[in-house]
Design an enzyme around this catalytic site. Structure first.
Site, PDB file in Angstrom:
ATOM      1  N   CYS A  81       0.831  -1.200   0.000  1.00 34.21           N
ATOM      2  CA  CYS A  81       0.000   0.000   0.000  1.00 34.21           C
ATOM      3  C   CYS A  81       0.874   1.263   0.000  1.00 34.21           C
ATOM      4  O   CYS A  81       1.584   1.519  -0.968  1.00 34.21           O
ATOM      5  CB  CYS A  81      -0.992  -0.037   1.160  1.00 34.21           C
ATOM      6  SG  CYS A  81      -2.342   1.169   0.979  1.00 34.21           S
ATOM      7  N   HIS A 186      -4.015  -4.720  -0.151  1.00 30.81           N
ATOM      8  CA  HIS A 186      -3.609  -5.263   1.154  1.00 30.81           C
ATOM      9  C   HIS A 186      -3.700  -6.789   1.127  1.00 30.81           C
ATOM     10  O   HIS A 186      -4.792  -7.342   1.287  1.00 30.81           O
ATOM     11  CB  HIS A 186      -4.515  -4.716   2.259  1.00 30.81           C
ATOM     12  CG  HIS A 186      -4.268  -3.291   2.583  1.00 30.81           C
ATOM     13  ND1 HIS A 186      -3.303  -2.885   3.476  1.00 30.81           N
ATOM     14  CD2 HIS A 186      -4.843  -2.161   2.112  1.00 30.81           C
ATOM     15  CE1 HIS A 186      -3.305  -1.570   3.555  1.00 30.81           C
ATOM     16  NE2 HIS A 186      -4.228  -1.105   2.734  1.00 30.81           N
ATOM     17  N   GLU A 188      -2.845  -8.767   3.418  1.00 30.65           N
ATOM     18  CA  GLU A 188      -3.251  -9.222   4.751  1.00 30.65           C
ATOM     19  C   GLU A 188      -4.759  -9.099   4.964  1.00 30.65           C
ATOM     20  O   GLU A 188      -5.291  -9.633   5.944  1.00 30.65           O
ATOM     21  CB  GLU A 188      -2.481  -8.458   5.833  1.00 30.65           C
ATOM     22  CG  GLU A 188      -2.909  -7.039   6.093  1.00 30.65           C
ATOM     23  CD  GLU A 188      -2.394  -6.005   5.099  1.00 30.65           C
ATOM     24  OE1 GLU A 188      -2.587  -4.814   5.373  1.00 30.65           O
ATOM     25  OE2 GLU A 188      -1.816  -6.385   4.052  1.00 30.65           O
TER      26      GLU A 188
END
EC number: 4.3.2.10
Length: 211
Positions: A81, A186, A188
């Site tokens: 990001c 992202h 995650e």
């Protein structure tokens, strides 16, 4: 297990990145110490927030040169990001110079009817480097999770590893060049696809250690 240094400069959701790395079979260490970056098998630069505070925070911790040295050494490096954007030379979001590791600028999405800015939520990648290690074991157009108002525009288009389309605007979603990889989305927060991407990164780290 490979040790992955996650750079802490108070601009990232480090906990979820570390949980993802653990699931991918790595040992994450959160650090802003350049000696730890040197010792680690790989480095991740996460980041959420604004461009200027991010680069100022990195520079106030004397992390700019260690990041450049890490990438130059050939050690696997992943930006996430804002950690992608600050690798570039400058941003329309701020006045501070970026790290300038990748030639190009960070630009803002142009408003158009029917889209929201920030670009937030799930969207599909178009893989422009389909053989990149990041995309191994993924479907051809994987869905990943984005939250951003700005996007990177590399001077050399061949570094693009994936694009994403928001409205009529198709922009860079990931870059990959040798040991340097970075993504706008992202991983995650991207469920099983994101975990596979982190696992692919960790696999590359293992290969580097074995070599």
């Amino acid at each position: 297990m490979p040790v992955v240094a996650v750079i802490d400069y108070e601009m990232g959701n480090l906990h979820s990145v570390c949980k993802g790395l653990e699931k991918a079979g790595a040992t994450p260490i959160i650090t802003h110490c350049h000696q730890e970056l040197t010792k680690a098998d790989a480095v991740i630069l996460p980041g959420v927030g604004a461009f200027d505070p991010a680069v100022q925070s990195l520079r106030s911790r004397d992390l700019e040169q260690p990041i450049k040295d890490t990438i130059a050494s050939g050690k696997p490096f992943l930006g996430i990001c804002l950690g992608l954007q600050i690798l570039f030379e400058s941003s329309a979001e701020g006045n501070q110079p970026g790290l300038g590791i990748i030639k190009g600028k960070v630009r803002r999405f142009v408003w158009e009817p029917g889209i929201t800015i920030p670009h937030m939520g799930w969207n599909q990648l178009e893989l422009t480097q389909p053989k990149s290690i990041l995309w191994e074991h993924l479907p051809p157009q994987p869905w990943v999770y984005f939250v951003h108002s700005y996007y990177v525009d590399p001077f050399e288009p061949q570094v693009r590893a994936a694009t994403v389309t928001h409205g009529t605007q198709t922009v860079t979603a990931a870059i990959a060049h040798e040991n340097l990889m970075a993504v706008q989305f992202h991983p995650e927060k991207s469920s099983n696809i994101g975990l596979q991407i982190l696992s692919n990164f960790v696999s590359q780290v293992r290969e580097k250690i074995a070599a």
